[in-house]
Design a protein around this motif. Structure first.
Motif, PDB file in Angstrom:
ATOM      1  N   GLY A   8      18.531  50.914  36.009  1.00  0.00           N
ATOM      2  CA  GLY A   8      19.240  49.731  35.543  1.00  0.00           C
ATOM      3  C   GLY A   8      19.289  49.641  34.033  1.00  0.00           C
ATOM      4  O   GLY A   8      18.768  50.481  33.308  1.00  0.00           O
ATOM      5  N   ALA A   9      19.959  48.606  33.574  1.00  0.00           N
ATOM      6  CA  ALA A   9      20.098  48.362  32.134  1.00  0.00           C
ATOM      7  C   ALA A   9      18.884  47.574  31.653  1.00  0.00           C
ATOM      8  O   ALA A   9      18.639  46.464  32.105  1.00  0.00           O
ATOM      9  N   ILE A  10      18.128  48.174  30.761  1.00  0.00           N
ATOM     10  CA  ILE A  10      16.947  47.506  30.215  1.00  0.00           C
ATOM     11  C   ILE A  10      16.935  47.684  28.708  1.00  0.00           C
ATOM     12  O   ILE A  10      17.575  48.575  28.174  1.00  0.00           O
ATOM     13  N   GLY A  11      16.209  46.836  28.035  1.00  0.00           N
ATOM     14  CA  GLY A  11      16.074  46.936  26.587  1.00  0.00           C
ATOM     15  C   GLY A  11      15.104  48.045  26.213  1.00  0.00           C
ATOM     16  O   GLY A  11      14.600  48.779  27.053  1.00  0.00           O
ATOM     17  N   GLY A  31      13.644  67.352  27.666  1.00  0.00           N
ATOM     18  CA  GLY A  31      15.004  66.839  27.769  1.00  0.00           C
ATOM     19  C   GLY A  31      15.021  65.543  28.552  1.00  0.00           C
ATOM     20  O   GLY A  31      13.980  65.016  28.932  1.00  0.00           O
ATOM     21  N   VAL A  32      16.211  65.053  28.797  1.00  0.00           N
ATOM     22  CA  VAL A  32      16.404  63.806  29.529  1.00  0.00           C
ATOM     23  C   VAL A  32      17.448  64.057  30.602  1.00  0.00           C
ATOM     24  O   VAL A  32      18.473  64.681  30.358  1.00  0.00           O
ATOM     25  N   GLN A  39      23.887  55.852  30.039  1.00  0.00           N
ATOM     26  CA  GLN A  39      23.467  56.595  28.868  1.00  0.00           C
ATOM     27  C   GLN A  39      22.014  56.292  28.569  1.00  0.00           C
ATOM     28  O   GLN A  39      21.457  55.311  29.045  1.00  0.00           O
ATOM     29  N   VAL A  40      21.407  57.164  27.798  1.00  0.00           N
ATOM     30  CA  VAL A  40      20.015  56.983  27.414  1.00  0.00           C
ATOM     31  C   VAL A  40      19.915  57.181  25.907  1.00  0.00           C
ATOM     32  O   VAL A  40      20.655  57.975  25.332  1.00  0.00           O
TER      33      VAL A  40
END
Length: 75
Positions: A8-11, A31-32, A39-40
């Protein structure tokens, strides 16, 4: 972090990964992975040497690799 995915979208939040790195290692690759849309962002990324008796965060794998495995990509 397969056993603790970020969803999810988190700060902004600090995440840590603690792994044992064999002393004969000459390279650390990192890596990610993003699964699905999104996006990250990374900031203040660092490698640190910590106490040898620190517990690793890869508990779910139950193994410790001392050398590369599956280098022929047959497994």
């Amino acid at each position: 972090m397969q056993d603790r995915p970020i969803k999810g979208a988190i700060g902004w939040k600090k995440y840590e990964i603690i792994l044992d790195v064999p002393s004969e290692s000459s390279l650390i690759a990192y890596g990610v992975l993003v699964n699905g849309p999104g996006q990250v962002w990374l900031d203040d990324f660092a490698f640190e040497v910590i106490a040898k008796d620190s517990e690793t965060t890869n508990k779910s794998r139950g193994m410790q690799l001392s050398s590369p495995t599956n280098t022929d990509f047959e497994q």
